[in-house]
Design an enzyme around this catalytic site. Structure first.
Site, PDB file in Angstrom:
ATOM      1  N   GLY A  31       0.182  -1.617  -0.181  1.00  0.00           N
ATOM      2  CA  GLY A  31       0.064   0.425  -0.222  1.00  0.00           C
ATOM      3  C   GLY A  31       1.197   1.266  -0.223  1.00  0.00           C
ATOM      4  N   ASP A  46      -2.138 -12.697   4.908  1.00  0.00           N
ATOM      5  CA  ASP A  46      -3.120 -12.270   5.182  1.00  0.00           C
ATOM      6  C   ASP A  46      -3.731 -11.857   6.103  1.00  0.00           C
ATOM      7  OD1 ASP A  46      -6.320 -12.074   5.085  1.00  0.00           O
ATOM      8  OD2 ASP A  46      -6.231 -12.696   3.480  1.00  0.00           O
ATOM      9  N   LEU A  47      -3.809 -10.674   7.054  1.00  0.00           N
ATOM     10  CA  LEU A  47      -4.029 -10.749   8.632  1.00  0.00           C
ATOM     11  C   LEU A  47      -6.007 -11.075   8.830  1.00  0.00           C
ATOM     12  CD1 LEU A  47      -2.652  -7.473   8.607  1.00  0.00           C
ATOM     13  CD2 LEU A  47      -1.453  -9.323   9.204  1.00  0.00           C
ATOM     14  N   ALA A 106      -4.815  -2.460   5.493  1.00  0.00           N
ATOM     15  CA  ALA A 106      -6.322  -1.456   5.644  1.00  0.00           C
ATOM     16  C   ALA A 106      -7.537  -1.414   4.208  1.00  0.00           C
ATOM     17  CB  ALA A 106      -6.821   0.211   6.462  1.00  0.00           C
ATOM     18  N   THR A 147      -8.827   0.606   2.711  1.00  0.00           N
ATOM     19  CA  THR A 147      -9.106   2.444   2.329  1.00  0.00           C
ATOM     20  C   THR A 147     -10.378   3.079   1.676  1.00  0.00           C
ATOM     21  OG1 THR A 147      -7.445   2.344   1.711  1.00  0.00           O
ATOM     22  CG2 THR A 147      -7.157   2.409   3.053  1.00  0.00           C
ATOM     23  N   TYR A 199     -16.162   3.143   6.865  1.00  0.00           N
ATOM     24  CA  TYR A 199     -14.860   2.954   7.159  1.00  0.00           C
ATOM     25  C   TYR A 199     -14.144   3.411   8.372  1.00  0.00           C
ATOM     26  CZ  TYR A 199      -9.810   4.835   6.353  1.00  0.00           C
ATOM     27  OH  TYR A 199      -8.914   5.230   6.643  1.00  0.00           O
ATOM     28  N   TRP A 237      -5.630  12.071   5.234  1.00  0.00           N
ATOM     29  CA  TRP A 237      -5.704  12.800   3.923  1.00  0.00           C
ATOM     30  C   TRP A 237      -4.075  12.729   3.467  1.00  0.00           C
ATOM     31  CZ3 TRP A 237      -7.864  18.184   3.262  1.00  0.00           C
ATOM     32  CH2 TRP A 237      -9.319  18.346   3.895  1.00  0.00           C
TER      33      TRP A 237
HETATM   34  N1  LIG Z   1      -4.742   6.736   2.397  1.00  0.00           N
HETATM   35  C1  LIG Z   1      -5.977   8.037   3.414  1.00  0.00           C
HETATM   36  O1  LIG Z   1      -5.621   9.277   3.349  1.00  0.00           O
HETATM   37  C2  LIG Z   1      -5.764   7.498   4.872  1.00  0.00           C
HETATM   38  C3  LIG Z   1      -5.249   6.804   5.274  1.00  0.00           C
HETATM   39  N2  LIG Z   1      -5.538   6.230   6.962  1.00  0.00           N
HETATM   40  C4  LIG Z   1      -4.699   4.879   7.009  1.00  0.00           C
HETATM   41  O2  LIG Z   1      -3.942   4.652   6.936  1.00  0.00           O
HETATM   42  C5  LIG Z   1      -2.885   3.722   6.973  1.00  0.00           C
HETATM   43  C6  LIG Z   1      -1.995   3.438   5.595  1.00  0.00           C
HETATM   44  O3  LIG Z   1      -2.763   3.714   4.415  1.00  0.00           O
HETATM   45  P1  LIG Z   1      -2.770   3.727   2.863  1.00  0.00           P
HETATM   46  O4  LIG Z   1      -1.561   3.636   2.752  1.00  0.00           O
HETATM   47  O5  LIG Z   1      -3.000   4.930   1.988  1.00  0.00           O
HETATM   48  O6  LIG Z   1      -3.780   2.929   2.974  1.00  0.00           O
HETATM   49  P2  LIG Z   1      -3.336   1.340   1.027  1.00  0.00           P
HETATM   50  O7  LIG Z   1      -5.563   1.792   0.310  1.00  0.00           O
HETATM   51  O8  LIG Z   1      -2.980   2.177   0.288  1.00  0.00           O
HETATM   52  O9  LIG Z   1      -2.813   0.095   1.530  1.00  0.00           O
HETATM   53  C7  LIG Z   1      -3.578  -0.716   2.574  1.00  0.00           C
HETATM   54  C8  LIG Z   1      -3.176  -1.619   2.225  1.00  0.00           C
HETATM   55  O10 LIG Z   1      -3.733  -2.980   3.287  1.00  0.00           O
HETATM   56  C9  LIG Z   1      -2.872  -4.602   2.528  1.00  0.00           C
HETATM   57  N3  LIG Z   1      -4.046  -5.382   2.746  1.00  0.00           N
HETATM   58  C10 LIG Z   1      -5.406  -5.415   2.736  1.00  0.00           C
HETATM   59  N4  LIG Z   1      -6.347  -6.424   2.802  1.00  0.00           N
HETATM   60  C11 LIG Z   1      -5.404  -7.242   3.248  1.00  0.00           C
HETATM   61  C12 LIG Z   1      -5.352  -8.581   4.046  1.00  0.00           C
HETATM   62  N5  LIG Z   1      -6.238  -8.771   4.624  1.00  0.00           N
HETATM   63  N6  LIG Z   1      -3.898  -8.622   4.956  1.00  0.00           N
HETATM   64  C13 LIG Z   1      -3.053  -8.058   4.193  1.00  0.00           C
HETATM   65  N7  LIG Z   1      -2.676  -6.635   3.892  1.00  0.00           N
HETATM   66  C14 LIG Z   1      -4.213  -6.292   3.141  1.00  0.00           C
HETATM   67  C15 LIG Z   1      -3.741  -3.970   1.000  1.00  0.00           C
HETATM   68  O11 LIG Z   1      -2.936  -4.622  -0.427  1.00  0.00           O
HETATM   69  C16 LIG Z   1      -2.998  -2.934   0.833  1.00  0.00           C
HETATM   70  O12 LIG Z   1      -2.029  -2.112   0.069  1.00  0.00           O
HETATM   71  C17 LIG Z   1      -4.476   2.899   7.236  1.00  0.00           C
HETATM   72  O13 LIG Z   1      -4.296   2.700   8.136  1.00  0.00           O
HETATM   73  C18 LIG Z   1      -5.215   3.801   6.767  1.00  0.00           C
HETATM   74  O14 LIG Z   1      -6.253   3.411   7.432  1.00  0.00           O
HETATM   75  C19 LIG Z   1      -6.181   7.199   7.799  1.00  0.00           C
HETATM   76  C20 LIG Z   1      -6.566   8.425   7.425  1.00  0.00           C
HETATM   77  C21 LIG Z   1      -6.506   9.008   6.114  1.00  0.00           C
END
Ligand SMILES: NC(=O)C1=CN([C@@H]2O[C@H](COP(=O)(O)OP(=O)(O)OC[C@H]3O[C@@H](n4cnc5c(N)ncnc54)[C@H](O)[C@@H]3O)[C@@H](O)[C@H]2O)C=CC1
Length: 282
Positions: A11, A38-39, A62, A64, A127, A152
């Site tokens: 991610g 896979d968590l 996550a 997302t 979410y 964001w």
């Molecule tokens: N993107 C945003 O704007 C925001 C993100 N966050 C939080 O920040 C963190 C990082 O976000 P991003 O990197 O942007 O998200 P992202 O969507 O780019 O990456 C999430 C990763 O989780 C992986 N994933 C999904 N299901 C899974 C599973 N069952 N087992 C293992 N991996 C799994 C996906 O394959 C993906 O690579 C997350 O916790 C998100 O909720 C919080 C606020 C805003």
């Protein structure tokens, strides 16, 4: 050498952490994606931790997709809550410190000054509710954890607002961007650097914290700054009636005082951090 597991490594944030990790030779990093680990599968997670002695787990995984979550509730809760519970229980059993991320969308946006960690949560969408449940599992099952609520997130990696605006601008599309939400854009490299520094410091000031860049903006302000720094002539219009499936908080600026005082790591203003990205600096 301390062992660090980074989950959800494909991610946006996971890739930023991977990029910066080479600066931290004192740690041995393992990066896993949803295919490797896979968590949502407790037995798999539990066996994986038993076979590896991780000191830290940085959970970047996550669900997302804020819009789709409204119709895919089960999946959102599975990944953002149940999988986090699996991780919390397993980390606790294996004496592994968990670093986890949550969201400004745990708040309802009715405040007009930045949200502190003590403010009441009241998510407006699936979410946000699923992420809040994940947080609560961690607080219930663990002592050694850091939860960072952020907002964001953007970078030059993956699907995010920054990349979307850049792409649309390059294609000469007119942009209609909402002015009805105020928050803070957060450079994902800054957050990645912040947690790596925190880990390197060996801090044991566990708990729930807010982390975003400084200042506040509407999505319109953010888009305007991206276009200005891109020297783009793309037309930008204010959209005061932006319709979405998921309701979002009108105001979700996070107060970062607790994190600043606990860790002493400087946090950049969002405009300064955006400029840094344009200069190719992470
Ligand atoms: N993107 C945003 O704007 C925001 C993100 N966050 C939080 O920040 C963190 C990082 O976000 P991003 O990197 O942007 O998200 P992202 O969507 O780019 O990456 C999430 C990763 O989780 C992986 N994933 C999904 N299901 C899974 C599973 N069952 N087992 C293992 N991996 C799994 C996906 O394959 C993906 O690579 C997350 O916790 C998100 O909720 C919080 C606020 C805003």
């Amino acid at each position: 050498m301390k062992k660090v597991l980074v989950t959800g490594a494909s991610g946006q944030l996971g890739q930023c952490i991977r990029k910066l990790s080479s600066r931290y030779q004192e740690f041995e990093f393992t990066f896993t994606t949803s295919e490797d680990l896979d968590l949502t599968l407790f037995g798999v997670v539990s066996a994986y931790f038993r076979n590896n002695n991780f000191d830290y787990c940085i959970n970047c995984s996550a669900y997302t997709k804020v819009e789709q979550a409204e119709s895919e509730q089960e999946m959102a809760y599975l990944v953002n809550a149940e999988a986090v519970k699996n991780l919390a229980e397993t980390c606790c059993e294996n004496e592994c410190t968990l670093i986890h991320f949550s969201t400004d969308y745990v708040f309802d946006g009715k405040k007009e000054i930045p949200y502190t960690e003590e403010d009441e949560t009241a998510p407006l969408n699936v979410y946000g509710a699923s992420k809040l449940m994940g947080e609560e599992y961690i607080r219930k099952h663990m002592d050694r954890y850091f939860i960072f609520r952020t907002s964001w997130l953007y970078s030059d990696i993956g699907h995010n607002f920054f990349n979307t605006i850049r792409k649309k601008a390059a294609a000469g599309e007119t942009l209609n961007i909402t002015t009805s939400q105020k928050g803070t854009p957060t450079n994902a490299y800054d957050l990645a650097g912040f947690v790596l520094e925190l880990m390197a410091s060996g801090s044991q000031k566990y708990g729930t914290y807010h982390y975003s860049n400084q200042g506040e903006a509407t999505w319109y302000d953010f888009a305007a700054e991206i276009l200005a720094l891109s020297d783009s002539r793309t037309e930008l219009k204010e959209n005061n009636d932006f319709q979405t499936i998921a309701t979002r908080p009108a105001y979700s600026v996070l107060n970062k005082k607790r994190a600043e005082e606990a860790f002493g790591i400087p946090i950049l203003h969002w405009r300064e951090s955006l400029e840094k990205l344009f200069l190719g600096l992470d």
